[in-house]
Design an enzyme around this catalytic site. Structure first.
Site, PDB file in Angstrom:
ATOM      1  N   ALA A   4       0.837  -1.205   0.000  1.00 15.77           N
ATOM      2  CA  ALA A   4       0.000   0.000   0.000  1.00 15.77           C
ATOM      3  C   ALA A   4       0.866   1.246   0.000  1.00 15.77           C
ATOM      4  O   ALA A   4       1.995   1.238   0.505  1.00 15.77           O
ATOM      5  CB  ALA A   4      -0.922   0.002   1.224  1.00 15.77           C
ATOM      6  N   ASP A   5       0.309   2.291  -0.565  1.00 15.42           N
ATOM      7  CA  ASP A   5       0.976   3.592  -0.510  1.00 15.42           C
ATOM      8  C   ASP A   5      -0.081   4.688  -0.598  1.00 15.42           C
ATOM      9  O   ASP A   5      -1.158   4.475  -1.166  1.00 15.42           O
ATOM     10  CB  ASP A   5       1.980   3.759  -1.643  1.00 15.42           C
ATOM     11  CG  ASP A   5       2.968   4.877  -1.341  1.00 15.42           C
ATOM     12  OD1 ASP A   5       3.964   4.610  -0.645  1.00 15.42           O
ATOM     13  OD2 ASP A   5       2.734   6.018  -1.767  1.00 15.42           O
ATOM     14  N   GLN A   6       0.250   5.816  -0.025  1.00 14.78           N
ATOM     15  CA  GLN A   6      -0.677   6.953  -0.025  1.00 14.78           C
ATOM     16  C   GLN A   6       0.044   8.200  -0.510  1.00 14.78           C
ATOM     17  O   GLN A   6       1.173   8.473  -0.099  1.00 14.78           O
ATOM     18  CB  GLN A   6      -1.229   7.191   1.382  1.00 14.78           C
ATOM     19  CG  GLN A   6      -2.288   8.280   1.450  1.00 14.78           C
ATOM     20  CD  GLN A   6      -2.783   8.478   2.878  1.00 14.78           C
ATOM     21  OE1 GLN A   6      -2.026   8.937   3.737  1.00 14.78           O
ATOM     22  NE2 GLN A   6      -4.024   8.123   3.136  1.00 14.78           N
TER      23      GLN A   6
END
Length: 208
Positions: free
Chosen positions: A83-85
């Site tokens: 995941a990444d934001q």
């Protein structure tokens, strides 16, 4: 078999979270999924430098997949989630602040404006990956320099430099906002609604 309570997780292979984020691990655990946490060895800034000009959503996708694939390469028999934001303010990516001074500048830039948080997820299984995202929109209140300084003092440098934008909505950062549009898990960096939908499609969850 996973040690998930009640055997919500059906595959015999383990679930891995390719992230060093305690918040993401807690989001999965609260949803009944106990994942093995493996921190990816990915140089995010190097990837961003190589892909200059990539729009914020595609950047989030690229980073999430890079993390998932790096860890999956070490654990090929598992199902891996990366995941990444990315914080997007008018099409420009805003990174984590290096110190309190930069955090003050970031919040001053965001105050009185609406920005987006694009949270991307990559699921890697059997060498194949699928990447998707969800977006939340946050409107920060109009804040003067004194209010920003008070927030930074109370929140502390460790917290304001560990998150993009200098805030954690689950903590004192909530005081900065007048409106939040989107799923709470997306704001925290792991959009559970689309992720769980993907896992159900894979036949991985007992609650189908």
């Amino acid at each position: 078999m996973s040690d998930t309570p009640g055997h919500l997780w059906l595959p015999k292979t383990a679930l891995i979270l390719a992230s060093g984020s305690r918040t993401r691990a807690e989001l999965l655990a609260n949803a009944g999924l106990v994942a093995r946490v493996v921190k990816p060895s990915v140089d995010e800034r190097a990837i961003e430098a190589e892909l200059q000009g990539l729009n914020p959503i595609n950047l989030a996708h690229t980073l999430a997949e890079a993390k998932a694939r790096e860890v999956a390469g070490r654990h090929p028999d598992c199902i891996t989630i990366g995941a990444d934001q990315v914080l997007d303010v008018d099409g420009v990516v805003l990174h984590k602040a290096a110190d309190l001074t930069e955090a003050h500048r970031h919040i001053d830039r965001l105050q009185g404006r609406r920005h987006a948080l694009h949270s991307a997820v990559a699921v890697v299984a059997d060498g194949k990956s699928e990447v998707f995202h969800d977006t939340a929109w946050l409107s920060m209140r109009c804040l003067n320099a004194e209010a920003i300084a008070a927030y930074l003092l109370l929140a502390g440098e460790d917290r304001v430099t560990s998150s993009v934008g200098g805030y954690q909505l689950e903590g004192l950062g909530i005081h900065l906002f007048e409106r939040v549009e989107g799923d709470h898990s997306t704001v925290l960096g792991l959009p559970l609604i689309p992720l769980l939908a993907k896992l159900r499609m894979m036949g991985a969850l007992a609650i189908a």
